[in-house]
Design a protein around this motif. Structure first.
Motif, PDB file in Angstrom:
ATOM      1  N   ASP A  90     -21.048  27.563  71.113  1.00 19.28           N
ATOM      2  CA  ASP A  90     -19.866  27.105  70.383  1.00 19.28           C
ATOM      3  C   ASP A  90     -19.913  27.415  68.893  1.00 19.28           C
ATOM      4  N   THR A  91     -21.107  27.519  68.326  1.00 23.00           N
ATOM      5  CA  THR A  91     -21.213  27.695  66.883  1.00 23.00           C
ATOM      6  C   THR A  91     -21.282  29.166  66.493  1.00 23.00           C
ATOM      7  N   GLU A  92     -20.811  29.481  65.298  1.00 20.16           N
ATOM      8  CA  GLU A  92     -20.863  30.852  64.801  1.00 20.16           C
ATOM      9  C   GLU A  92     -22.279  31.207  64.376  1.00 20.16           C
ATOM     10  N   ILE A  93     -22.679  32.433  64.674  1.00 20.30           N
ATOM     11  CA  ILE A  93     -23.975  32.959  64.248  1.00 20.30           C
ATOM     12  C   ILE A  93     -23.764  33.800  62.994  1.00 20.30           C
ATOM     13  N   LEU A  94     -24.523  33.519  61.944  1.00 17.75           N
ATOM     14  CA  LEU A  94     -24.448  34.265  60.694  1.00 17.75           C
ATOM     15  C   LEU A  94     -25.664  35.172  60.576  1.00 17.75           C
ATOM     16  N   ILE A  95     -25.426  36.458  60.323  1.00 16.52           N
ATOM     17  CA  ILE A  95     -26.497  37.423  60.093  1.00 16.52           C
ATOM     18  C   ILE A  95     -26.149  38.251  58.865  1.00 16.52           C
ATOM     19  N   ASP A  96     -27.117  38.409  57.975  1.00 16.29           N
ATOM     20  CA  ASP A  96     -26.979  39.319  56.842  1.00 16.29           C
ATOM     21  C   ASP A  96     -27.975  40.464  56.996  1.00 16.29           C
ATOM     22  N   GLN A  97     -27.501  41.686  56.721  1.00 13.01           N
ATOM     23  CA  GLN A  97     -28.316  42.884  56.875  1.00 13.01           C
ATOM     24  C   GLN A  97     -28.108  43.799  55.675  1.00 13.01           C
ATOM     25  N   GLY A  98     -29.191  44.186  55.024  1.00 16.61           N
ATOM     26  CA  GLY A  98     -29.119  45.140  53.928  1.00 16.61           C
ATOM     27  C   GLY A  98     -29.037  46.564  54.440  1.00 16.61           C
TER      28      GLY A  98
END
Length: 281
Positions: A215-223
């Motif tokens: 149900d929850t959003e997954i946050l990913i940051d990638q350089g």
């Protein structure tokens, strides 16, 4: 469930501490850090676990990520475990991507690793028990998890397999498909043997396709200047798995940022606010 205080110092109105205990799961002494925000003096606060990457310890994020100021504002307790068992009698190899400093957050089944390398159980069971028993302000009903690289792999897989425990998740440049990259193709057989079905239990892409969306959003940051992105991290594979399962994903790609802690420190505040938005709702 006892522990030893290594050091405690004031930071942004809270306390940044380093601690040590004897881990029964890993059969060695383990260190971890805890940031207690000022709100912990008044009552319970949400808990955010940060899992570090290859070669790292509990010290990397604690010193370099700069999370204390925003954690103090938001009232988040931040826990940074070590990345593997260590010490005399714990097996090791010369390579940086296997053995000590490279636990991969799995429960090893192969000799000589099986006796000590039970990082999955340590992170999900033993260390939370130590926290619950000794840090009264920790609200164990409100836990989130994040991490970097190998620790991003750990955060995603632990979250997907323990959705009753972790309510929020994010990652910095995670290894999303260890079955399809050299780091994982070395670590998974080395720790777990030759059965790909066992490896899949520690592969975020495979787990998401097996378990379905959450149900929850997954946050990913990638350089985008990350030298490991194409060969080891392969964020597009997780993007594909999320699209196939209908999983909410915010995958942000950033020009000029590499795999290091200047990148992590830049976007750490966003991750803390992402978790606080879920854990304090």
């Amino acid at each position: 469930m006892s522990y030893e205080v290594i050091s405690e110092t004031a930071s942004f109105g809270g306390v940044q501490g380093y601690y040590k205990h004897t881990a029964e799961t890993l059969k060695c002494d383990m260190r971890f850090s805890v940031y207690m925000p000022p709100q912990a003096q008044e009552g319970k606060v949400p808990v955010l676990w940060y899992l570090s990457g290859l070669t790292c310890t509990e010290d990397n994020a604690t010193v370099k990520a700069g999370f204390q100021r925003v954690a103090s504002e938001l009232g988040l307790m931040i826990i940074c475990p070590d990345t593997s068992p260590r010490g005399e009698g714990v097996p090791n190899v010369e390579e940086y991507d296997f053995g000590q400093g490279a636990g991969f957050y799995v429960d090893a089944t192969e000799k000589p690793w099986a006796e000590h390398f039970k990082m999955y159980s340590y992170i999900t069971k033993e260390l939370p028990s130590v926290i619950a028993a000794n840090f009264a302000a920790a609200d164990m009903e409100k836990q989130g998890i994040t991490g970097h690289s190998m620790g991003g792999h750990g955060a995603l897989t632990l979250f997907l397999k323990n959705q009753d425990v972790y309510k929020s998740v994010s990652a910095f440049s995670p290894i999303v498909a260890p079955m399809k990259c050299p780091w994982g193709q070395k670590a998974l057989p080395g720790y777990l043997g030759d059965n790909p079905n066992v490896w899949a239990e520690y592969d975020a892409c495979a787990l998401l396709r097996k378990l379905g969306s959450v149900d929850t959003e997954i946050l990913i940051d990638q350089g985008l200047a990350d030298n490991f992105m194409e060969g080891q991290l392969k964020p597009e594979l997780f993007e594909d798995a999320c699209e196939a399962t209908g999983q909410q994903l915010k995958l942000r790609r950033h020009e000029g940022y590499d795999h290091g802690y200047f990148f992590i420190a830049t976007f750490m505040e966003d991750h803390l606010r992402h978790h606080a938005g879920v854990l304090t709702a």
